[in-house]
Each structure stands twice: as C-alpha cells, then as structure tokens.
Design a protein around this motif. Structure first.
Motif, PDB file in Angstrom:
ATOM      1  N   HIS A 143     -12.226 -26.511  63.474  1.00  0.00           N
ATOM      2  CA  HIS A 143     -13.270 -27.285  62.798  1.00  0.00           C
ATOM      3  C   HIS A 143     -13.879 -28.318  63.735  1.00  0.00           C
ATOM      4  O   HIS A 143     -15.107 -28.506  63.766  1.00  0.00           O
ATOM      5  CB  HIS A 143     -12.694 -27.987  61.564  1.00  0.00           C
ATOM      6  N   TRP A 145      -7.897 -27.334  61.818  1.00  0.00           N
ATOM      7  CA  TRP A 145      -8.609 -28.549  62.186  1.00  0.00           C
ATOM      8  C   TRP A 145      -9.116 -28.559  63.617  1.00  0.00           C
ATOM      9  O   TRP A 145     -10.169 -29.149  63.896  1.00  0.00           O
ATOM     10  CB  TRP A 145      -7.731 -29.767  61.910  1.00  0.00           C
ATOM     11  N   ASP A 166      -7.700 -20.275  58.804  1.00  0.00           N
ATOM     12  CA  ASP A 166      -7.362 -20.771  57.476  1.00  0.00           C
ATOM     13  C   ASP A 166      -8.254 -21.989  57.247  1.00  0.00           C
ATOM     14  O   ASP A 166      -8.073 -23.023  57.872  1.00  0.00           O
ATOM     15  CB  ASP A 166      -5.884 -21.150  57.430  1.00  0.00           C
ATOM     16  N   LEU A 167      -9.200 -21.881  56.361  1.00  0.00           N
ATOM     17  CA  LEU A 167     -10.240 -22.897  56.200  1.00  0.00           C
ATOM     18  C   LEU A 167      -9.674 -24.294  55.995  1.00  0.00           C
ATOM     19  O   LEU A 167     -10.232 -25.283  56.478  1.00  0.00           O
ATOM     20  CB  LEU A 167     -11.137 -22.517  55.018  1.00  0.00           C
ATOM     21  N   LEU A 168      -8.550 -24.401  55.301  1.00  0.00           N
ATOM     22  CA  LEU A 168      -8.023 -25.709  54.922  1.00  0.00           C
ATOM     23  C   LEU A 168      -7.150 -26.356  55.986  1.00  0.00           C
ATOM     24  O   LEU A 168      -6.881 -27.560  55.908  1.00  0.00           O
ATOM     25  CB  LEU A 168      -7.232 -25.586  53.610  1.00  0.00           C
ATOM     26  N   ASN A 169      -6.692 -25.595  56.970  1.00  0.00           N
ATOM     27  CA  ASN A 169      -5.747 -26.137  57.950  1.00  0.00           C
ATOM     28  C   ASN A 169      -6.127 -25.841  59.393  1.00  0.00           C
ATOM     29  O   ASN A 169      -5.300 -25.989  60.286  1.00  0.00           O
ATOM     30  CB  ASN A 169      -4.341 -25.573  57.675  1.00  0.00           C
ATOM     31  N   TYR A 203     -16.863 -21.216  56.921  1.00  0.00           N
ATOM     32  CA  TYR A 203     -16.940 -22.385  57.801  1.00  0.00           C
ATOM     33  C   TYR A 203     -18.372 -22.913  57.854  1.00  0.00           C
ATOM     34  O   TYR A 203     -18.623 -24.119  57.713  1.00  0.00           O
ATOM     35  CB  TYR A 203     -16.458 -22.025  59.209  1.00  0.00           C
TER      36      TYR A 203
END
Length: 422
Positions: free
Chosen positions: A228, A225, A220-223, A161
C-alpha cells in the motif's frame, strides 16, 4: 499556483493513453515470462525454465506495477477535471467492483484449478472444483494462491487496491484542493534535476525500511501495508504531476539523463542483490535505497521517453485503449491454462513458449473483439466503455471508445524478484 480545474480544456495527452496500453502489454508479456523463468514461483511452471530470462524480468520487475499505479493517478487527475467527486466515486465503484466480482467468479477460477492440479491438492474435474471453490472453505495448504480464504482474486488484486485509493483520494479532495494542498502539488510539479531524481525515492525507501519486514507482499487488502505504501505513493504522484507542462517538459528534456541513470542504478541494484545478506544490516539498507531509486529512475525514463515519442494520435489507440481492461482481466487465466496443457504435449523449449504467447495474445483479442465488445452486459462486467463516442484523438467522423471508461484500469505486484507471484 497550479490548479486541477482549468478554465479551458487541455489538449489530449496521447502519450498517457499509449503508455497505459503499453504498460499492460508489458504486464501480459511478463506473466508469460513467469511461466518460464527459473527459480521464481508462480501458479504453474513449464519444465522448460530458463536462467537467462531472469535478467529481462529483473529489469521490469521493480517498476511495472508502480508505472500502472502512477498512470492510474494520472487518469484520475484527468477524470476529476470533468466530473464531481461524488460522480467520480460512483464511477470507480461501478468500473472496478463489477469486473472484480465477475473476474473472481468466472475468469480466475481456471487458474486456481490448474494450480490445484499442479500441486496435487485436487484431482477431480473442473466442475467438481467449482462446487468446492464456491463453498468458500479453506483448501489444503498452498493448494493455490488464496487457499486460506477458499477463493482468490489472483492478478485482479489491483482492482480493489485502486478502488480504495480512488475513494480515499475523493474523500481527501477538500484538503488536496485547499491552499496547503495546492502548494504541495506545486512543489511536486516544481521538482527539477537531482531533486526530481532523488527526493521521490526517499519516502519509498523509508516505507521499505519500516514496513517490508513486518508486511511482506501478500495482496491481502487489509494487511498488505508495504505494498500500500508503495502503490499509493505512485498513485498520488501521478495525480499530483497531472498535466503540468513544466514537469513534463523536465521529464522529456532529461530523457537521456534518465537512461544513463536507469542503467547505472540497475547495475548497482543487481550487484547488491547478489552481494547483500538478509537481515537488518547497513548493506541491506543500502540495497533497499538503490532498489527504490532504480524503480523511480526507470519510471522517469519511461515517462520522459513516452512523452517524447508517443504524444501523437495513433490509429490503433481507440481500439487498444478500450480493449486493454478486458485484456488485463482475461490474460493471466489464458496464460496459466494454455501453458499448463501445452506443457503436457512435450513441444520443446521453442514451440511451447511461442504457442503460449500466441494463445494469450490471440485469446485476449478474440474474446474481447468477438464476444465482449458485442454484448452490453459483458462490456459492463469487463470494464469496457458501454458505447463508442467521438473523441479528440481521432480524425473527424471517426468514432472512438468512451475515454472515461477506458483510462482507469490495470493490475499486479511489485515485490522481491524471487517471490513474485501474480
């Protein structure tokens, strides 16, 4: 107008160094607590869980990871005063990806093995586990955190991240250093009083209102949000605040105000935590706002009192600042494994947690000072500075660890207190 590129070197900010170390010490204590707090799921649990432990855990849960991301943004602010964007981006790749890869391959698997044993998903030896683990095949449901992918980064999720945020910031530097970007940074640094207390909490609340239901914390880095939105906001706030003397003077000047506000928002947060029903209601929206305001208020409190009490050289700081990255990488595996096996000895609700805490602290220090510090390869793989150099925070003639390599690490999630994992 505020500038990221001063014409002279600013004085060293000892309080930022100290806060970074103390933030990770707090994280280590928090993860030991996760082994014993009642009703909060984790990788492994003791039979001696305690209800009372929820309260100190709740106090720090909402702001422990935001503090780490904010301090990381501050570290990036300092670093970009001395290096080019390209050199900065390469240093982040090297400093973050190598420890992540090494950690996933060597440090994290014992946690997954212990969790698989405790869930009954695996019964073989550790060697047998590793053979299957490195085939990257899915495991039985909930065998361990990350079972879907067959491999996990567990508490090391912070590293990818931070790497993504750092690279995004490096790419955005032309905008951030433009007239518009500097004007916005000046606005952030110029927040005072009630505006400083309330305004940063509003985008955090908006992110929770719009993203938390659809994107619960998963790492989960991609999902992920919602995580993030929260973490990147803290990272950028740290970058924007930087070393502006007016902003830090305001944080320090109102430190008693922050204390009263933090206690008040936490009290209201706990009332709403137990009184608010799930679902998209007005009460839930109010709870989300109070939660984010409580989070931000505690950060103001920590920064203000940290600047007041810690902005001076400490003899232990060079050692601790260089060591804290390996401590972060190592600590959770030591806690989980030590807790799992000590729990089998029926030592009781006092001796067992004391030994788990001692094993975690001693394991981090002994492995770092006895092994990692003496190997150039391990220093690189564990994120330590590659060599000691003289530094401004120490007396003349005393060597210290390289500041650049020590300032930018850290880990773990902010989330619903009842579902915190790593």
């Amino acid at each position: 107008m505020h500038s990221d590129l001063p014409t002279c070197n600013p004085p060293r900010r000892h309080d930022i160094d100290a806060l970074r170390v103390l933030a990770f010490v707090l994280l280590i204590l928090y993860h030991v607590g996760m082994f014993y707090v009642a009703d909060w799921g984790w990788h492994a649990k003791s039979s001696h869980v305690a209800e009372w432990l929820k309260w100190p855990m709740l106090v720090v849960n909402q702001w422990r990871m935001p503090l780490i991301f904010l301090i990381s943004g501050l570290a990036v602010h300092f670093l970009l005063r001395r290096v080019t964007p390209g050199a900065f981006a390469w240093s982040r790749v090297r400093r973050l990806l190598l420890p992540l890869a090494f950690g996933m391959a060597v440090v994290v698997p014992p946690q997954a093995y212990v969790q698989a044993l405790s869930t009954g998903a695996f019964e073989g030896s550790y060697l047998d586990f590793l053979v299957r683990y490195f085939t990257f095949q899915p495991w039985p449901v909930d065998a361990f955190d990350g079972w879907e992918a067959g491999i996990t980064w567990n508490h090391l999720w912070y590293l990818p991240y931070l790497l993504v945020y750092s690279l995004l910031l490096a790419a955005a530097l032309p905008l951030l250093r433009s007239r518009v970007g500097r004007a916005f940074q000046g606005w952030v640094q110029g927040l005072r009083g009630v505006r400083l207390w309330l305004l940063p909490a509003l985008p955090l609340t908006l992110a929770t209102w719009t993203l938390s239901a659809a994107f619960p914390t998963t790492h989960d880095l991609l999902n992920d949000w919602h995580t993030h939105a929260q973490s990147l906001a803290m990272f950028m706030l740290g970058y924007w605040i930087g070393t502006d003397p007016g902003a830090w003077a305001e944080l320090r000047r109102r430190r008693w105000t922050w204390l009263g506000a933090a206690l008040s928002t936490f009290a209201l947060f706990t009332v709403l935590l137990y009184a608010t029903e799930p679902g998209p209601t007005v009460g839930r929206a109010l709870y989300d706002f109070v939660q984010r305001l409580n989070q931000w208020t505690w950060l103001l409190l920590v920064l203000g009192w940290g600047h007041h009490l810690l902005d001076r050289p400490f003899r232990w700081m060079p050692w601790a600042s260089a060591s804290v990255y390996p401590w972060y990488v190592l600590h959770q595996s030591i806690t989980v494994v030590a807790g799992f096996y000590l729990a089998r000895l029926s030592l009781g609700p006092v001796i067992e947690p004391v030994l788990v805490l001692l094993a975690t602290g001693a394991g981090c220090v002994l492995l770092t000072d006895g092994l990692v510090r003496h190997s150039a390869v391990l220093r690189l793989l564990m994120g330590m500075p590659t060599r000691p150099t003289a530094g401004p925070s120490q007396p003349a003639g005393v060597a210290k660890e390289n500041r650049t390599g020590a300032e930018d690490a850290g880990p773990v999630e902010a989330g619903n207190p009842a579902t915190v994992r790593s």
